[in-house]
Design a protein around this motif. Structure first.
Motif, mmCIF file in Angstrom:
data_model
loop_
_atom_site.group_PDB
_atom_site.id
_atom_site.type_symbol
_atom_site.label_atom_id
_atom_site.label_comp_id
_atom_site.label_asym_id
_atom_site.label_seq_id
_atom_site.Cartn_x
_atom_site.Cartn_y
_atom_site.Cartn_z
ATOM 1 N N GLU A 192 -23.869 11.848 -1.203
ATOM 2 C CA GLU A 192 -23.920 12.261 -2.602
ATOM 3 C C GLU A 192 -25.156 13.096 -2.924
ATOM 4 O O GLU A 192 -25.121 13.963 -3.805
ATOM 5 N N GLY A 195 -17.443 6.185 -2.445
ATOM 6 C CA GLY A 195 -18.582 6.888 -3.006
ATOM 7 C C GLY A 195 -18.289 8.365 -3.175
ATOM 8 O O GLY A 195 -17.179 8.838 -2.924
ATOM 9 N N SER A 196 -19.300 9.092 -3.628
ATOM 10 C CA SER A 196 -19.187 10.535 -3.846
ATOM 11 C C SER A 196 -19.825 11.282 -2.681
ATOM 12 O O SER A 196 -20.909 10.917 -2.222
ATOM 13 N N TYR A 197 -19.155 12.333 -2.244
ATOM 14 C CA TYR A 197 -19.604 13.114 -1.103
ATOM 15 C C TYR A 197 -19.412 14.606 -1.406
ATOM 16 O O TYR A 197 -18.943 14.988 -2.472
ATOM 17 N N SER A 218 -14.370 12.767 -2.968
ATOM 18 C CA SER A 218 -14.491 11.388 -3.445
ATOM 19 C C SER A 218 -13.761 10.432 -2.519
ATOM 20 O O SER A 218 -12.635 10.704 -2.080
#
Length: 384
Positions: free
Chosen positions: A75, A102-104, A122
């Motif tokens: 992220e 998580g966010s990537y 995501s």
């Protein structure tokens, strides 16, 4: 050597003001869950920008005219969750990575220059829960603990070696500094994918001059290398400049060592890291570009091979009874490449790279390719 992030870009990345990100997604994945990626000179098209967490498989196809790379970034835009490098035009390669929710960011890097073409990605919570048996999970945990201990040991030795090298370099003792240069760098090269995962430290410690963008400072190991093995027309550093460079190298290496204590390893990081080390050999060491002035590339080659073999051996129990054929092939090809390297040993070191013949270099490249192919299958075998 990964040069994905330039130091000048770090502030904007940390703040996630990622101008230039593009949303090139189609919203679908293949029937088997594979996420398809198409890289061109202008676009990085990802078949889905949201998937359930767990083991992800990206199939990256290069439809451009230049060699490309693909990254899954955390992220913060700095840490590398997974990468696949050296994808030639018309070639497809897989990246298998374990990614929690998580966010990537996904990123293609056509031409292997610049910051890449990025888009948000995501990973959601998986409804299926853990899919690995308890026995297999225990083997995976043991593998990651062994590798974590190895990284800790190598990073500690790197700090001590860098301190000794820096003392000699700052004092102008070139004979001792040259003697320490290659053996000390082997600690870095054995864990290079770990070091490269820190996008701010890798460029300032290990950037080659040819990798720098206009206006970027030339620092770290290869700056010292150029000063020690001065090319024609080069003006050597002053005593104060040597001291400043040496002190900064020690400081940055200590920071690297501290950060490695905070890392959590997963089986895919071990196996992907092993493959990355072979890619490092193929793209830098075999070409002679890594140690342009000292020609100590075979020391780096040996260290990359050792680091890849350690990761494989830590994961090897996961292959027993599940993929014995791959296990046997990896053992054979690791031994064969080591035998090739041993032919170029001199005392406790190696021949300088500019002493090798074109035929010898070609043979080494073939040995790397022979090991690289089965090693690319290790992640899928280890995480299933």
């Amino acid at each position: 050597m990964n040069k994905f992030l330039a130091p000048a870009a770090l502030i904007s990345l940390a703040a996630l003001t990622l101008t230039g990100c593009t949303d090139n997604t189609t919203g679908t994945t293949a029937g088997d869950g594979t996420i398809n990626v198409v890289s061109t000179a202008e676009a990085c098209t990802v078949s889905s920008n949201q998937v359930p967490g767990g083991t992800l498989k990206f199939n990256v196809k290069n439809e451009g005219s230049a060699v490309t790379e693909f990254y899954l970034l955390a992220e913060d835009g700095l840490r590398i969750a997974g990468e696949v490098e050296n994808i030639g035009p018309g070639v497809s390669r897989d990246l298998v990575v374990i990614a929690p929710a998580g966010s990537y960011y996904t990123a293609c890097k056509p031409g292997m220059v610049g910051e890449g073409i990025r888009a948000p990605f995501s990973v959601t919570e998986s409804a299926e829960g853990p899919s690995v048996s308890a026995d297999r999970a225990s083997l995976q945990k043991n593998a990651t603990e062994l590798y974590s201990a190895y990284v800790k040991d190598q990073s500690e030795q790197l700090v001590r070696g860098t301190q000794n090298f820096a003392t000699a370099f700052a004092a102008g003792d070139e004979q001792l500094a040259k003697k320490l240069y290659a053996p000390t760098r082997m600690h870095w090269e054995r864990i290079e994918p770990v070091a490269e995962s820190f996008g701010d430290l890798d460029p300032i410690l290990d950037a080659r001059e040819a990798d720098l963008e206009k206006g970027e400072a030339f620092t770290g190991w290869h700056r010292a290398e150029k000063d020690l093995w001065s090319p024609t027309g080069y003006t050597k550093l002053s005593k104060d400049e040597r001291t400043t460079l040496a002190q900064q190298m020690v400081k940055d290496t200590k920071e690297l060592q501290w950060r490695t204590t905070e890392l959590t390893f997963t089986p895919d990081k071990l196996s992907n890291g092993a493959k990355e080390l072979l890619d490092e050999v193929a793209t830098g060491k075999v070409t002679g570009e890594e140690e342009l002035f000292s020609h100590t590339d075979l020391w780096d080659f040996q260290a990359n091979l050792e680091g890849a073999k350690i990761a494989y051996e830590d994961l090897q129990p996961l292959l027993v009874g599940t993929d014995d054929q791959l296990d046997a092939q990896l053992k054979k090809n690791f031994a064969a490449l080591q035998e090739q390297l041993d032919e170029h040993r001199v005392g406790d070191g190696f021949k300088y790279y500019n002493q090798l013949t074109a035929t010898q270099i070609k043979d080494l490249a073939a040995g790397v390719d022979a090991l690289s192919e089965p090693l690319s299958q290790l992640t899928a075998a280890a995480v299933k």
